[in-house]
Design a protein around this motif. Structure first.
Motif, PDB file in Angstrom:
ATOM      1  N   GLY A   8     -32.442 -47.068 110.190  1.00 51.69           N
ATOM      2  CA  GLY A   8     -33.512 -46.235 109.681  1.00 51.69           C
ATOM      3  C   GLY A   8     -34.301 -46.861 108.553  1.00 51.69           C
ATOM      4  N   THR A  13     -36.261 -50.789 111.795  1.00 53.74           N
ATOM      5  CA  THR A  13     -37.460 -50.175 112.358  1.00 53.74           C
ATOM      6  C   THR A  13     -38.389 -51.247 112.922  1.00 53.74           C
ATOM      7  N   ARG A  42     -34.841 -38.383 103.164  1.00 53.89           N
ATOM      8  CA  ARG A  42     -36.027 -39.092 103.633  1.00 53.89           C
ATOM      9  C   ARG A  42     -35.713 -39.947 104.861  1.00 53.89           C
ATOM     10  N   THR A  43     -34.510 -40.515 104.882  1.00 52.16           N
ATOM     11  CA  THR A  43     -34.108 -41.313 106.035  1.00 52.16           C
ATOM     12  C   THR A  43     -33.936 -40.439 107.263  1.00 52.16           C
ATOM     13  N   ASN A  45     -35.335 -37.591 107.888  1.00 52.63           N
ATOM     14  CA  ASN A  45     -36.649 -37.133 108.319  1.00 52.63           C
ATOM     15  C   ASN A  45     -37.373 -38.234 109.099  1.00 52.63           C
ATOM     16  N   TYR A  46     -37.265 -39.463 108.604  1.00 55.77           N
ATOM     17  CA  TYR A  46     -37.929 -40.583 109.279  1.00 55.77           C
ATOM     18  C   TYR A  46     -37.331 -40.815 110.661  1.00 55.77           C
ATOM     19  N   ILE A  50     -40.273 -39.485 112.912  1.00 56.37           N
ATOM     20  CA  ILE A  50     -41.168 -40.617 113.114  1.00 56.37           C
ATOM     21  C   ILE A  50     -40.580 -41.605 114.129  1.00 56.37           C
ATOM     22  N   PRO A 180     -40.582 -47.178 106.289  1.00 55.07           N
ATOM     23  CA  PRO A 180     -39.495 -46.302 105.821  1.00 55.07           C
ATOM     24  C   PRO A 180     -38.968 -46.694 104.457  1.00 55.07           C
ATOM     25  N   ASN A 181     -38.327 -45.752 103.808  1.00 53.22           N
ATOM     26  CA  ASN A 181     -37.650 -46.018 102.545  1.00 53.22           C
ATOM     27  C   ASN A 181     -36.334 -46.732 102.809  1.00 53.22           C
ATOM     28  N   SER A 183     -32.627 -47.119 103.318  1.00 53.37           N
ATOM     29  CA  SER A 183     -31.724 -46.137 103.921  1.00 53.37           C
ATOM     30  C   SER A 183     -30.315 -46.307 103.374  1.00 53.37           C
TER      31      SER A 183
END
Length: 262
Positions: A8, A13, A42-43, A45-46, A50, A180-181, A183
């Motif tokens: 993630g 990605t 946030r991970t 959600n991504y 996404i 992405p941030n 993870s």
């Protein structure tokens, strides 16, 4: 069988985009979820919105794997530590000297769920699966430390293509995706003080939850007459360490596909 162990983050990605573009021969991605109460929100959600949508529209199977006990009961990393009778320290908490302790979180919540899925789908020592790992050229040292299981053959597509983290970011952006941030579990002790300070500033409720975990662990440690443990290498409680460090913070370094060696 070819799969990617999807973390993630940036590197894995980029592998997803390269797979969609048929640049690498992978059509199955496996994300091992340490728990909805454990992974960085946030991970999750991504991955769920996404990455999953991107994969689905390009014929790629992205599976989110949970850890299940013998009789199917869901177990999360946070839940294991917060269980009332628990004395478990599965994460690499920092000891008083700043060094990380032993951990079982990666094996139990990352490696095993993916291994269980692979073996269920036919992987074995005689018929190992090819597993792609998102390690880029600028973090090649992580590749030498990655242990492989009998049912898998580890591959490093980014290394084979000679790609660095900056290349991965460019690949993701050109595909029209958000970058992405980093993870990891939100309470991971490998997080830098800079990352903790950003969480304290931007996501105070999550920061307080991490502080609460540290408090609970040390209440149990005191009851058992053991030395305290910490979520930073400073030898101080998280809420003190981050407050004192905010004026002079180190550069936030490390991989963007997680600290879990997956």
């Amino acid at each position: 069988m070819r799969v990617v162990s999807y973390g993630g983050g940036v590197q894995s990605t980029a592998l997803l985009v390269l797979a969609a573009q048929r640049e690498i021969p992978y059509r199955t991605f496996l994300f091992a979820n340490t728990g909805d109460d454990s992974e960085d929100p946030r991970t999750l959600n991504y991955v769920r919105h996404i990455a999953a949508n991107y994969a689905a529209t390009r014929g790629i199977d992205l599976h989110i794997l949970d850890r299940r006990k013998r009789y199917g009961e869901l177990e999360t990393l946070w839940g294991r530590m917060m269980r009332r009778d628990s004395r478990a320290l599965p994460i690499p908490v920092r000891m008083s000297n700043g060094k990380p302790g032993k951990r079982s979180c990666t094996k139990d919540f990352k490696v095993q769920p993916i291994g269980k899925w692979l073996k269920f789908h036919g992987a074995s020592a005689d018929n190992p699966a090819d597993v792609g790992i998102g390690i880029s050229l600028d973090e090649i040292g992580r590749a030498t430390n990655r242990h492989s299981e009998p049912y898998e053959r580890i591959h490093y597509p980014l290394l084979e293509l000679g790609l660095r983290r900056t290349d991965c970011i460019e690949i993701i952006r050109k595909a029209g995706l958000l970058v992405p941030n980093k993870s990891a579990c939100f309470f991971c002790p490998f997080k830098s003080r800079n990352s903790w300070a950003k969480m304290h500033r931007d996501r105070p409720e999550l920061f307080r939850k991490a502080c609460h975990l540290e408090d609970i662990l040390n209440i149990r440690r005191r009851h058992d007459h053991k030395d305290p443990v910490f979520l930073t290498s400073t030898g101080r409680p998280l809420r003190e360490a981050v407050t004192r460090a905010q004026d002079e913070l180190p550069i936030d370094v490390g991989c963007d596909s997680g600290w879990c060696m997956t």
